[in-house]
Design a protein around this motif. Structure first.
Motif, PDB file in Angstrom:
ATOM      1  N   ARG A 114      30.106  18.255  26.543  1.00 53.45           N
ATOM      2  CA  ARG A 114      31.505  17.995  26.702  1.00 53.45           C
ATOM      3  C   ARG A 114      32.246  16.889  27.104  1.00 53.45           C
ATOM      4  NH1 ARG A 114      33.587  22.235  30.600  1.00 53.45           N
ATOM      5  NH2 ARG A 114      33.295  20.425  32.883  1.00 53.45           N
ATOM      6  N   VAL A 117      32.056  14.952  23.714  1.00 52.68           N
ATOM      7  CA  VAL A 117      33.444  14.919  22.940  1.00 52.68           C
ATOM      8  C   VAL A 117      34.947  15.622  23.491  1.00 52.68           C
ATOM      9  CG1 VAL A 117      33.257  17.597  21.504  1.00 52.68           C
ATOM     10  CG2 VAL A 117      31.147  16.995  22.241  1.00 52.68           C
ATOM     11  N   ALA A 121      37.937  13.796  21.161  1.00 51.57           N
ATOM     12  CA  ALA A 121      38.867  14.930  20.691  1.00 51.57           C
ATOM     13  C   ALA A 121      39.565  13.923  20.998  1.00 51.57           C
ATOM     14  CB  ALA A 121      38.979  15.803  21.512  1.00 51.57           C
ATOM     15  N   ALA A 124      40.146  11.243  18.804  1.00 49.66           N
ATOM     16  CA  ALA A 124      40.643  11.550  17.219  1.00 49.66           C
ATOM     17  C   ALA A 124      42.576  11.582  17.952  1.00 49.66           C
ATOM     18  CB  ALA A 124      39.551  12.883  16.893  1.00 49.66           C
ATOM     19  N   ARG A 128      44.616   9.767  15.480  1.00 49.37           N
ATOM     20  CA  ARG A 128      45.948  10.630  14.626  1.00 49.37           C
ATOM     21  C   ARG A 128      47.580   9.700  15.223  1.00 49.37           C
ATOM     22  NH1 ARG A 128      46.481  17.060  15.975  1.00 49.37           N
ATOM     23  NH2 ARG A 128      47.252  15.632  18.160  1.00 49.37           N
TER      24      ARG A 128
ATOM     25  N   ILE B 107      32.384  23.900  23.718  1.00 52.21           N
ATOM     26  CA  ILE B 107      32.618  22.387  23.036  1.00 52.21           C
ATOM     27  C   ILE B 107      32.705  22.486  21.447  1.00 52.21           C
ATOM     28  CG2 ILE B 107      31.019  21.030  22.350  1.00 52.21           C
ATOM     29  CD1 ILE B 107      28.905  21.076  25.348  1.00 52.21           C
ATOM     30  N   LEU B 110      36.619  21.944  20.992  1.00 50.37           N
ATOM     31  CA  LEU B 110      36.954  20.722  21.377  1.00 50.37           C
ATOM     32  C   LEU B 110      36.488  20.161  19.750  1.00 50.37           C
ATOM     33  CD1 LEU B 110      35.694  19.355  24.669  1.00 50.37           C
ATOM     34  CD2 LEU B 110      38.021  18.872  23.652  1.00 50.37           C
ATOM     35  N   ARG B 111      35.138  20.326  19.406  1.00 47.58           N
ATOM     36  CA  ARG B 111      34.911  19.518  18.326  1.00 47.58           C
ATOM     37  C   ARG B 111      35.857  20.246  17.192  1.00 47.58           C
ATOM     38  NH1 ARG B 111      30.592  17.635  18.522  1.00 47.58           N
ATOM     39  NH2 ARG B 111      28.767  17.636  20.188  1.00 47.58           N
ATOM     40  N   GLU B 113      38.480  20.596  17.589  1.00 51.90           N
ATOM     41  CA  GLU B 113      40.245  19.959  17.491  1.00 51.90           C
ATOM     42  C   GLU B 113      39.757  18.875  16.797  1.00 51.90           C
ATOM     43  OE1 GLU B 113      41.366  20.209  21.813  1.00 51.90           O
ATOM     44  OE2 GLU B 113      42.375  18.445  20.612  1.00 51.90           O
ATOM     45  N   VAL B 114      38.308  18.317  17.649  1.00 47.23           N
ATOM     46  CA  VAL B 114      39.038  16.600  16.874  1.00 47.23           C
ATOM     47  C   VAL B 114      38.379  17.024  14.993  1.00 47.23           C
ATOM     48  CG1 VAL B 114      36.232  14.931  16.919  1.00 47.23           C
ATOM     49  CG2 VAL B 114      36.983  16.636  18.764  1.00 47.23           C
ATOM     50  N   THR B 117      41.674  17.728  13.688  1.00 45.64           N
ATOM     51  CA  THR B 117      42.544  16.220  14.297  1.00 45.64           C
ATOM     52  C   THR B 117      42.607  14.981  13.361  1.00 45.64           C
ATOM     53  OG1 THR B 117      42.131  16.388  16.833  1.00 45.64           O
ATOM     54  CG2 THR B 117      43.267  14.031  16.531  1.00 45.64           C
ATOM     55  N   LEU B 118      40.538  15.275  12.981  1.00 47.11           N
ATOM     56  CA  LEU B 118      40.375  13.940  11.615  1.00 47.11           C
ATOM     57  C   LEU B 118      41.099  14.099  11.451  1.00 47.11           C
ATOM     58  CD1 LEU B 118      36.664  12.771  12.741  1.00 47.11           C
ATOM     59  CD2 LEU B 118      38.889  11.626  13.786  1.00 47.11           C
ATOM     60  N   GLN B 120      43.785  15.606  10.044  1.00 50.05           N
ATOM     61  CA  GLN B 120      45.294  14.823  10.415  1.00 50.05           C
ATOM     62  C   GLN B 120      45.569  13.321  10.277  1.00 50.05           C
ATOM     63  OE1 GLN B 120      46.485  17.159  13.313  1.00 50.05           O
ATOM     64  NE2 GLN B 120      46.672  19.043  12.215  1.00 50.05           N
TER      65      GLN B 120
END
Lengths: 341, 127
Positions: A114, A117, A121, A124, A128, B107, B110-111, B113-114, B117-118, B120
């Protein structure tokens, strides 16, 4: 021997059998014990349990051993079942313990994951933001560059126009300057021409005024003795003044010209005397010129006496012409050549 | 003489078989402690049946002791202890399991979201 042994064994076995039967009816199969055996065996085979719950599994095996012992020893079903139950429960404990530890390990791993990640996040999001900022920036940059390009093109055009204007201006100025120079040169030439003409005219006039005659040796001015000197005298008469001044003025204007003053007499009287008299007359003119500002070194004198007569000495008028002083002025800065004898 | 040795060996067995055990105070205390421990471990929520069984057996053990049935009291106390210990371990592993599930869900979110986000921030993403 063999018979005895057999008998003895038989007897012992019989005795044991009787005792056991007396205590617990028979080692009948116990379902709980059999279940416990199966469970313990399965747990021992389970890689997770045998790995993560070593102590608990051993305890279960011990409890099963106790149950087995009790069962073998003919304990009551109730006792064997109880022992088996304890073993069975211990197997459950070992399994749950192993599961719990495995899950705890998994929790640790997942927490690490976590974190990773979460970092991803965050990265990322930052990416962005950066991308958006880049997009914004590049849009702004593009707009700015376009604006700048526009401005530069305008500047370029302006500067090209300016350059053309300036070049035209420079060419015009050059042309004007050339024209002015040409005009100036022309004017100068004209002035020089005019001056030269004027000088020539003036010289001509002066020469005319001096009644000078151009010869190969230069300008020759003949000053008659009636104008300059009395008979047998070397003193300049008052009337000679104007002529002397004219000569001095002419020599001042043409500073480079040299002067040769030559004195002459008529043929009357002794020759030596006349030579001296002619020299004195030339010297008198030289002195008068020096007095009026002509440099001494420009003036040389000669006395020729009765030589080089210009008229007959036989009559009064001829002798008067021969009593004279000739002032020879060079055409340039060279000395006036001597008379060729 | 020949019967003597087997007889001697058999005596303890017979004695064990017939003897009435002493009052299992220690075992009862251990069982009570195990039940409390299980409750602390969250067994009321995560291993309710096992905890209830442990309590019932503990209660019955107390009753058996009061009636002087020490043998039954001992067995029930021992079983109650094991049930309680099992309940505690089960509660712990259940909680760990829930923690794992929660973490995995978090997790996964989050993944997602990642990934979003990527997506975008890919170079083609110009408005």
């Amino acid at each position: 021997m063999t018979v005895f042994r057999f008998f003895a064994t038989r007897t012992t076995a019989l005795a044991f059998s009787l005792i056991l039967v007396a205590c617990a009816t028979t080692p009948d199969p116990n379902p709980a014990l059999e279940q416990a055996r199966t469970s313990v065996a399965a747990a021992a085979q389970d890689s997770e349990i045998s790995r993560l719950a070593v102590v608990e599994l051993r305890r279960a095996q011990e409890l099963l051993e106790s149950a087995e012992t009790a069962w073998k020893q003919g304990a009551t079903q109730d006792v064997v079942s109880h022992q088996a139950y304890l073993a069975e429960r211990q197997v459950g404990i070992a399994a749950e313990s192993a599961r719990g530890r495995g899950l705890d390990n998994r929790v640790s791993e997942l927490r690490s994951e976590r974190e990773r990640v979460q970092l991803e996040a965050r990265a990322a999001r930052a990416e962005r933001e950066a991308a958006l900022a880049r997009a914004d920036q590049s849009r702004a940059e593009a707009a700015r560059l376009a604006e700048e390009a526009q401005r530069m093109r305008a500047e370029l055009e302006a500067s090209e126009a300016q350059a053309l204007r300036e070049q035209a201006q420079r060419e015009a100025e050059t042309a004007r300057a050339e024209r002015m120079m040409a005009e100036a040169r022309a004017e100068e030439l004209e002035r020089e021409t005019r001056e030269m003409r004027e000088q020539a005219e003036r010289l001509q006039q002066q020469v005319a005024d001096l009644e000078a005659r151009p010869t190969e040796r230069g300008l020759v001015l003949t000053l008659g003795s009636d104008v300059l000197f009395d008979v047998d005298s070397a003193d300049l008469r008052g009337g000679a003044e104007r002529t002397i001044e004219q000569i001095a003025a002419f020599l001042a204007e043409y500073g480079e010209r040299q002067v040769l003053v030559e004195g002459f007499t008529d043929s009357t009287g002794a020759r030596d005397y006349n030579l001296g008299l002619s020299e004195r007359r030339a010297d008198a003119v030289k002195a008068a010129l020096i007095e009026r500002g002509v440099e001494e070194e420009r003036i040389r004198t000669r006395g020729f006496g009765p030589d080089y007569p210009v008229a007959s000495n036989d009559n009064q008028s001829g002798r008067q012409l021969n009593r004279r002083v000739e002032v020879v002025i060079s055409d340039d800065e060279q000395q006036v050549p001597e008379r060729e004898s | 003489m020949k019967l003597l040795i087997p007889m001697i060996l058999t005596v303890p067995l017979l004695a064990a078989c017939a003897s009435q055990p002493p009052v299992p105070n220690e075992e009862l205390a251990v069982a009570r402690s195990a039940v409390a421990n299980a409750e602390d471990a969250g067994a009321r929520e995560h291993a309710e049946l096992d905890l209830r069984q442990a309590r019932q057996k503990l209660e019955q053990a107390e009753q058996a002791r009061q009636t002087g049935d020490n043998q039954t009291a001992l067995q029930l106390a021992q079983q109650a202890e094991m049930d309680a210990r099992y309940a505690a371990f089960r509660a712990r592993s259940k909680r760990a399991s829930e923690a794992v599930e929660e973490l995995e869900r978090g997790i996964a979110e989050l993944r997602t979201e990642v990934a979003r986000t990527l997506e975008q921030s890919t170079p083609g993403d110009r408005q």
